[in-house]
Design a protein around this motif. Structure first.
Motif, PDB file in Angstrom:
ATOM      1  N   GLU A  57       0.800  -1.222  -0.228  1.00  0.00           N
ATOM      2  CA  GLU A  57       0.045   0.038   0.072  1.00  0.00           C
ATOM      3  C   GLU A  57       0.838   1.295   0.049  1.00  0.00           C
ATOM      4  O   GLU A  57       0.521   2.220  -0.658  1.00  0.00           O
ATOM      5  N   ALA A  58       1.925   1.194   0.936  1.00  0.00           N
ATOM      6  CA  ALA A  58       2.692   2.405   1.078  1.00  0.00           C
ATOM      7  C   ALA A  58       3.536   2.726  -0.281  1.00  0.00           C
ATOM      8  O   ALA A  58       3.864   3.755  -0.625  1.00  0.00           O
ATOM      9  N   ALA A  59       3.801   1.835  -1.119  1.00  0.00           N
ATOM     10  CA  ALA A  59       4.535   1.656  -2.311  1.00  0.00           C
ATOM     11  C   ALA A  59       3.465   2.290  -3.388  1.00  0.00           C
ATOM     12  O   ALA A  59       4.195   2.545  -4.636  1.00  0.00           O
ATOM     13  N   GLY A  60       2.216   2.348  -3.376  1.00  0.00           N
ATOM     14  CA  GLY A  60       1.351   2.716  -4.179  1.00  0.00           C
ATOM     15  C   GLY A  60       0.998   1.623  -5.217  1.00  0.00           C
ATOM     16  O   GLY A  60       0.533   1.749  -6.479  1.00  0.00           O
ATOM     17  N   ILE A  61       1.190   0.399  -4.549  1.00  0.00           N
ATOM     18  CA  ILE A  61       0.697  -0.820  -5.707  1.00  0.00           C
ATOM     19  C   ILE A  61      -0.677  -0.710  -5.685  1.00  0.00           C
ATOM     20  O   ILE A  61      -1.367  -0.820  -4.581  1.00  0.00           O
ATOM     21  N   LEU A  62      -1.359  -1.011  -6.673  1.00  0.00           N
ATOM     22  CA  LEU A  62      -2.795  -0.975  -6.636  1.00  0.00           C
ATOM     23  C   LEU A  62      -3.463  -2.168  -6.331  1.00  0.00           C
ATOM     24  O   LEU A  62      -4.564  -2.292  -5.641  1.00  0.00           O
ATOM     25  N   SER A  63      -2.989  -3.539  -6.488  1.00  0.00           N
ATOM     26  CA  SER A  63      -3.590  -4.668  -6.303  1.00  0.00           C
ATOM     27  C   SER A  63      -2.452  -5.890  -6.282  1.00  0.00           C
ATOM     28  O   SER A  63      -1.398  -5.785  -6.575  1.00  0.00           O
TER      29      SER A  63
END
Length: 242
Positions: A170-176
C-alpha cells in the motif's frame, strides 16, 4: 512442431491473439460473449477455445492459478504461434479507494514470486507491451468505464499475504495483488510477444475483505457481474489490435 504436452495443441491450432483468464470456467464466459466458438483442447487447468469476435479470430486459454502454470501456458502458446496475450483476471485491491468490482489495467507487476527468477534477474521489469496497455485503456474509455491504471504485484503465497506485506504494498502505491501477471509480462517480453492485463477487483486487503469472505461463492456478486464488463473491454482490445 510437436503437440504441446500441457495445452495439447499444435502449430496452426491457435490464433495469433489470446485472452488468458486463470479460471477455466471464465473461458466459457468469454466464449459466450463472442460471435462463435469451438473447444480446441482441455487438459488439467488448461482449456482452449477458438472464437471469433467482431470478425477477429482469437483463442481463449485458461492458465490456472499462479505463475508456474501461467508460464507453461505462455511457453506453449508461443511455441504454436501465438503473438499477443491478454490476461483477464481478478485481483485484490491494496488501496482503500479501490472498490470491489472496479477494474485495474496493469502498467507493471512486482515480482513477488519465484517463477521469473528461474528466467532472469528480479531487476528486469515485468511490464505490458504499450500497444496492448493502450488498447485496454482506450477500450474502457470508449465504453465509458472507469479503470484504475497502475502497478500491481504478483505473489505466490495467497495465504501468506500478511498485514506487513499489505502495508508495504500500500505504501509503495501498488494498486492490487494477484498471482500471474509477472510471469505473463516477463515471459512475453522474452519471447517477443505482446502482453497486457485487465483484472476485476474481488476484495480489498487494506479494508480487510477477501474473496469468499462474505459470500458463498468465490467471487462477490458485484465482482461476478463486473467480470463481464472487463471481458467486454478485453474483447474490444482484441478487435483494436487486429
Amino acid at each position: 512442431m510437436a503437440k504441446q504436452p500441457h495445452l495439447l495443441v499444435e502449430e496452426g491450432e491457435v490464433n495469433e491473439i489470446a485472452l488468458i483468464p486463470g479460471d477455466p470456467g471464465r473461458v466459457d464466459r468469454i466464449a459466450g460473449q463472442c460471435d462463435d466458438s469451438e473447444v480446441v483442447a482441455e487438459n488439467r487447468e488448461y482449456k482452449l477455445v477458438n472464437a471469433t469476435y467482431d470478425g477477429v479470430a482469437l483463442t481463449i486459454c485458461s492458465t490456472g492459478i499462479g505463475c508456474p502454470s501461467a508460464a507453461i501456458a505462455i511457453e506453449e502458446l508461443h511455441n504454436v504461434g501465438c503473438e499477443t496475450v491478454i490476461r483477464v483476471g481478478t485481483t485484490g485491491a491494496l488501496q482503500s479507494d479501490i472498490e470491489i468490482g472496479d477494474m485495474i489495467v496493469a502498467t507493471g507487476a512486482a515480482k513477488d514470486e519465484g517463477t521469473t527468477r528461474r528466467y532472469e534477474s528480479v531487476t528486469y521489469p515485468a511490464v505490458p507491451e504499450y500497444g496492448v496497455l493502450s488498447a485496454l485503456v482506450e477500450g474502457a474509455e470508449e465504453r465509458g468505464e472507469e479503470v484504475h491504471v497502475g502497478p500491481i504485484a504478483s505473489d505466490d503465497a495467497y495465504y501468506a499475504e500478511t498485514d506487513e506485506y499489505v502495508d508495504e504494498w500500500e505504501a509503495a502505491g501498488i494498486l492490487s495483488v494477484e498471482m500471474e501477471a509477472a510471469a505473463v509480462f516477463s515471459l512475453a517480453r522474452r519471447k517477443g510477444m505482446a502482453a497486457g492485463a485487465i483484472c476485476t477487483v474481488d476484495g480489498n486487503l487494506v479494508e480487510g475483505t477477501q474473496k469468499g469472505a462474505t459470500d458463498d461463492d468465490e467471487l462477490p456478486e458485484k465482482a461476478q457481474n463486473n467480470v463481464e464488463r472487463a471481458i467486454d473491454v478485453s474483447l474490444d482490445a482484441v478487435a483494436a489490435l487486429s
